[in-house]
Design a protein around this motif. Structure first.
Motif, PDB file in Angstrom:
ATOM      1  N   GLN A   1      29.118  20.020 -25.874  1.00 49.19           N
ATOM      2  CA  GLN A   1      30.146  20.660 -26.718  1.00 49.19           C
ATOM      3  C   GLN A   1      29.930  20.575 -27.929  1.00 49.19           C
ATOM      4  O   GLN A   1      29.709  19.378 -28.510  1.00 49.19           O
ATOM      5  CB  GLN A   1      31.593  20.006 -26.083  1.00 49.19           C
ATOM      6  N   VAL A   2      30.172  21.505 -28.706  1.00 49.80           N
ATOM      7  CA  VAL A   2      29.831  21.781 -30.176  1.00 49.80           C
ATOM      8  C   VAL A   2      30.950  20.773 -30.906  1.00 49.80           C
ATOM      9  O   VAL A   2      32.161  21.204 -30.685  1.00 49.80           O
ATOM     10  CB  VAL A   2      29.945  23.189 -30.749  1.00 49.80           C
ATOM     11  N   ASP A   3      30.651  20.028 -31.829  1.00 46.23           N
ATOM     12  CA  ASP A   3      31.555  19.269 -32.588  1.00 46.23           C
ATOM     13  C   ASP A   3      31.437  20.067 -33.877  1.00 46.23           C
ATOM     14  O   ASP A   3      30.362  19.691 -34.792  1.00 46.23           O
ATOM     15  CB  ASP A   3      31.040  17.754 -32.876  1.00 46.23           C
ATOM     16  N   PRO A   4      32.362  20.531 -34.486  1.00 41.62           N
ATOM     17  CA  PRO A   4      32.512  21.370 -35.745  1.00 41.62           C
ATOM     18  C   PRO A   4      32.237  20.592 -36.982  1.00 41.62           C
ATOM     19  O   PRO A   4      31.799  20.985 -38.033  1.00 41.62           O
ATOM     20  CB  PRO A   4      33.654  22.433 -35.713  1.00 41.62           C
ATOM     21  N   VAL A   5      32.445  19.064 -36.889  1.00 41.87           N
ATOM     22  CA  VAL A   5      32.226  18.454 -37.954  1.00 41.87           C
ATOM     23  C   VAL A   5      30.928  17.606 -38.271  1.00 41.87           C
ATOM     24  O   VAL A   5      30.204  17.571 -39.005  1.00 41.87           O
ATOM     25  CB  VAL A   5      33.483  17.107 -38.022  1.00 41.87           C
ATOM     26  N   LYS A   6      30.633  17.221 -36.929  1.00 41.03           N
ATOM     27  CA  LYS A   6      29.418  16.221 -36.625  1.00 41.03           C
ATOM     28  C   LYS A   6      27.986  17.081 -36.400  1.00 41.03           C
ATOM     29  O   LYS A   6      26.944  16.769 -36.990  1.00 41.03           O
ATOM     30  CB  LYS A   6      29.218  15.238 -35.805  1.00 41.03           C
ATOM     31  N   ASP A   7      28.013  18.382 -35.835  1.00 43.29           N
ATOM     32  CA  ASP A   7      26.995  18.915 -35.325  1.00 43.29           C
ATOM     33  C   ASP A   7      26.509  19.971 -36.433  1.00 43.29           C
ATOM     34  O   ASP A   7      27.325  20.504 -37.398  1.00 43.29           O
ATOM     35  CB  ASP A   7      27.224  19.822 -34.155  1.00 43.29           C
ATOM     36  N   HIS A   8      24.970  20.119 -36.595  1.00 42.41           N
ATOM     37  CA  HIS A   8      24.566  21.147 -37.681  1.00 42.41           C
ATOM     38  C   HIS A   8      23.922  22.246 -37.051  1.00 42.41           C
ATOM     39  O   HIS A   8      23.587  22.231 -35.787  1.00 42.41           O
ATOM     40  CB  HIS A   8      23.608  20.457 -38.552  1.00 42.41           C
ATOM     41  N   ALA A   9      23.635  23.347 -37.577  1.00 42.18           N
ATOM     42  CA  ALA A   9      23.153  24.531 -37.124  1.00 42.18           C
ATOM     43  C   ALA A   9      21.774  24.293 -36.697  1.00 42.18           C
ATOM     44  O   ALA A   9      21.361  25.013 -35.576  1.00 42.18           O
ATOM     45  CB  ALA A   9      23.294  25.846 -38.153  1.00 42.18           C
ATOM     46  N   ASP A  10      21.049  23.635 -37.195  1.00 39.55           N
ATOM     47  CA  ASP A  10      19.608  23.506 -36.565  1.00 39.55           C
ATOM     48  C   ASP A  10      19.794  22.833 -35.295  1.00 39.55           C
ATOM     49  O   ASP A  10      18.528  22.642 -34.609  1.00 39.55           O
ATOM     50  CB  ASP A  10      18.799  22.619 -37.600  1.00 39.55           C
ATOM     51  N   LYS A  11      20.529  22.131 -34.938  1.00 34.84           N
ATOM     52  CA  LYS A  11      21.029  21.484 -33.571  1.00 34.84           C
ATOM     53  C   LYS A  11      21.541  22.529 -32.449  1.00 34.84           C
ATOM     54  O   LYS A  11      21.221  22.713 -31.385  1.00 34.84           O
ATOM     55  CB  LYS A  11      21.775  20.245 -33.725  1.00 34.84           C
ATOM     56  N   VAL A  12      22.600  23.157 -33.077  1.00 31.90           N
ATOM     57  CA  VAL A  12      23.565  23.996 -32.177  1.00 31.90           C
ATOM     58  C   VAL A  12      23.262  25.555 -32.319  1.00 31.90           C
ATOM     59  O   VAL A  12      24.054  26.281 -31.385  1.00 31.90           O
ATOM     60  CB  VAL A  12      24.886  23.385 -31.912  1.00 31.90           C
ATOM     61  N   GLY A  13      22.902  25.938 -33.512  1.00 30.44           N
ATOM     62  CA  GLY A  13      23.054  27.240 -33.745  1.00 30.44           C
ATOM     63  C   GLY A  13      23.993  27.567 -34.676  1.00 30.44           C
ATOM     64  O   GLY A  13      24.980  27.096 -34.570  1.00 30.44           O
ATOM     65  N   ASP A  14      23.865  28.787 -35.574  1.00 29.45           N
ATOM     66  CA  ASP A  14      24.982  29.190 -36.354  1.00 29.45           C
ATOM     67  C   ASP A  14      26.211  29.701 -35.629  1.00 29.45           C
ATOM     68  O   ASP A  14      27.435  29.363 -36.015  1.00 29.45           O
ATOM     69  CB  ASP A  14      24.457  29.981 -37.373  1.00 29.45           C
ATOM     70  N   GLU A  15      25.998  30.427 -34.628  1.00 30.59           N
ATOM     71  CA  GLU A  15      27.029  31.230 -33.920  1.00 30.59           C
ATOM     72  C   GLU A  15      28.169  30.192 -33.358  1.00 30.59           C
ATOM     73  O   GLU A  15      29.292  30.251 -33.290  1.00 30.59           O
ATOM     74  CB  GLU A  15      26.747  32.317 -33.093  1.00 30.59           C
ATOM     75  N   PRO A  16      27.520  29.313 -32.471  1.00 38.80           N
ATOM     76  CA  PRO A  16      28.367  28.145 -31.854  1.00 38.80           C
ATOM     77  C   PRO A  16      29.304  27.572 -32.972  1.00 38.80           C
ATOM     78  O   PRO A  16      30.454  27.044 -32.469  1.00 38.80           O
ATOM     79  CB  PRO A  16      27.325  27.524 -30.864  1.00 38.80           C
ATOM     80  N   LEU A  17      28.530  26.976 -33.892  1.00 42.86           N
ATOM     81  CA  LEU A  17      29.257  26.414 -35.068  1.00 42.86           C
ATOM     82  C   LEU A  17      30.278  26.893 -35.704  1.00 42.86           C
ATOM     83  O   LEU A  17      31.449  26.486 -35.732  1.00 42.86           O
ATOM     84  CB  LEU A  17      28.396  25.858 -36.031  1.00 42.86           C
ATOM     85  N   LEU A  18      30.158  28.370 -35.599  1.00 45.76           N
ATOM     86  CA  LEU A  18      31.304  29.132 -36.221  1.00 45.76           C
ATOM     87  C   LEU A  18      32.251  29.311 -35.302  1.00 45.76           C
ATOM     88  O   LEU A  18      33.576  29.230 -35.335  1.00 45.76           O
ATOM     89  CB  LEU A  18      30.813  30.797 -36.577  1.00 45.76           C
ATOM     90  N   LEU A  19      31.959  29.501 -33.861  1.00 44.84           N
ATOM     91  CA  LEU A  19      33.013  29.483 -32.756  1.00 44.84           C
ATOM     92  C   LEU A  19      33.686  28.418 -32.572  1.00 44.84           C
ATOM     93  O   LEU A  19      34.861  28.378 -32.383  1.00 44.84           O
ATOM     94  CB  LEU A  19      32.161  29.998 -31.440  1.00 44.84           C
ATOM     95  N   ALA A  20      32.887  27.084 -32.883  1.00 44.74           N
ATOM     96  CA  ALA A  20      33.670  25.875 -32.656  1.00 44.74           C
ATOM     97  C   ALA A  20      34.854  25.793 -33.838  1.00 44.74           C
ATOM     98  O   ALA A  20      35.695  24.704 -33.649  1.00 44.74           O
ATOM     99  CB  ALA A  20      32.572  24.733 -32.990  1.00 44.74           C
ATOM    100  N   GLN A  21      34.916  26.484 -34.904  1.00 45.98           N
ATOM    101  CA  GLN A  21      36.018  26.507 -35.741  1.00 45.98           C
ATOM    102  C   GLN A  21      37.418  27.004 -35.326  1.00 45.98           C
ATOM    103  O   GLN A  21      38.398  26.619 -35.655  1.00 45.98           O
ATOM    104  CB  GLN A  21      35.594  27.264 -36.993  1.00 45.98           C
ATOM    105  N   GLU A  22      37.097  27.867 -34.136  1.00 47.28           N
ATOM    106  CA  GLU A  22      38.243  28.729 -33.511  1.00 47.28           C
ATOM    107  C   GLU A  22      38.755  28.113 -32.343  1.00 47.28           C
ATOM    108  O   GLU A  22      40.015  27.958 -31.925  1.00 47.28           O
ATOM    109  CB  GLU A  22      37.760  29.860 -33.280  1.00 47.28           C
ATOM    110  N   GLY A  23      37.981  27.306 -31.525  1.00 50.51           N
ATOM    111  CA  GLY A  23      38.251  26.693 -30.232  1.00 50.51           C
ATOM    112  C   GLY A  23      36.963  25.980 -29.778  1.00 50.51           C
ATOM    113  O   GLY A  23      36.046  26.016 -30.081  1.00 50.51           O
ATOM    114  N   PRO A  24      37.266  25.254 -28.339  1.00 48.61           N
ATOM    115  CA  PRO A  24      36.210  24.583 -27.934  1.00 48.61           C
ATOM    116  C   PRO A  24      34.978  25.480 -27.582  1.00 48.61           C
ATOM    117  O   PRO A  24      35.094  26.723 -26.909  1.00 48.61           O
ATOM    118  CB  PRO A  24      36.958  24.076 -26.418  1.00 48.61           C
TER     119      PRO A  24
END
Length: 323
Positions: free
Chosen positions: A91-114
């Motif tokens: 589960q992507v943590d929008p505060v702690k995770d970085h794009a090099d670990k989870v990808g840019d799109e999931p990080l953007l989606l995590a700003q909206e919801g789980p």
């Protein structure tokens, strides 16, 4: 990489490469035949496309999340996490995770919801369900056979369409159009144009018109802008800036999902200072910037607006009613 010019034309290069398309199609058939599809036990809505490259899947997924939430559901996003190193499920943590670990799109989606990433989409969907999701939004994955979908949408950039209609590497298609049409409940056509293939669609495939709308465009009106983007089709981003009244004095293209280096960021800052301009990028690119490098760089934030929102609502409501 950028789409080859011949992908838009059914010329000699496309014809010469067409035998290799059979290899691509054969690989997809083998993958489907050797994969056991699974269902997480709650409705799965897939947002995909027929072609490689950007079409507007991420803002479409967010619009679907908003609709499902209004309908009383608890949706979670599931993504492969392209560009990230974690295989998941995670589960992507929008505060702690970085794009090099989870990808840019999931990080953007995590700003909206789980949001979850998982190379095995079916495992990610099951993890989301176990965490409380009662609807899954699969970001990309129309051609992925591991997860059973209850409803799939194909997002199409109206200016690009399906190119020359040929399957990779002869064209931009991930699979033959007829096979893709068999999978979708509707096509979401983003933009003002109407590609030729839309006029030949069977009546059973509805077309939902939508437009990308900037939500903070006023921040850039009448401002000098140095714009940069590492997305599938950067020109769309630059056009959006111009449409809100920005004075785009310089643009810089990078490869899709490009990981920005300190040297590149420094060079962009230097150019913006030289031009006495703001430095602006896309939401996805901003997510890929190292957190310590984001200061002084703005992003143009967008939403997808449907011409007839009730069309989408009727489709989604019908799928939910079917269980």
């Amino acid at each position: 990489m950028r789409d080859p010019d011949f992908w838009q034309k059914d010329g000699i290069a496309a014809k010469l490469l067409s035998p290799l398309s059979a290899v691509w199609r054969a690989g997809a058939c083998i993958r489907t035949a050797t994969t056991t599809a699974r269902h997480p036990g709650c409705p799965v809505f897939c947002v995909g496309n027929f072609t490689v490259g950007g079409a507007g899947k991420t803002p479409t997924a967010i619009a679907l999340f908003d609709l499902l939430t209004r309908l009383g559901r608890t949706p979670h996003f599931v993504s492969r996490g392209y560009g990230g190193s974690i295989t998941g499920p995670h589960q992507v943590d929008p505060v702690k995770d970085h794009a090099d670990k989870v990808g840019d799109e999931p990080l953007l989606l995590a700003q909206e919801g789980p949001a979850w990433i998982s190379r095995m989409r079916s495992l990610g969907a099951e993890a989301a369900r176990n965490a409380g999701a009662n609807a899954i939004i699969l970001d990309d994955g129309l051609q992925n056979p591991s997860l059973i979908k209850d409803c799939s949408f194909a997002v199409v950039d109206s200016a690009y369409g399906i190119g020359n209609g040929r399957v990779m590497p002869a064209g931009p298609m991930r699979e033959p159009l007829l096979r893709g049409l068999e999978k979708v409940h509707a096509i979401i056509l983003v933009g003002d144009q109407t590609p030729d293939f839309i006029n030949d669609l069977p009546a059973s495939v509805p077309v939902l018109r939508a437009h990308v709308t900037p939500v903070n465009g006023a921040d850039f009106k009448d401002r000098k802008i140095v714009a940069f983007a590492g997305i599938g089709r950067p020109a769309k981003f630059y056009d959006s800036l111009k449409q809100v009244g920005a004075n785009v004095v310089l643009t810089r293209d990078f490869a899709d999902h490009h990981p920005f280096t300190d040297h590149e960021i420094s060079a962009l800052r230097t150019e913006a200072t030289r031009q006495n301009a703001m430095l602006v990028t896309t939401q996805k690119d901003w997510m890929r910037l190292p957190s310590e490098s984001r200061t002084g760089i703005s992003s143009l934030n967008i939403r997808l607006m449907f011409e007839d929102p009730e069309q989408l609502s009727r489709i989604v409501t019908s799928v939910l009613a079917d269980g």
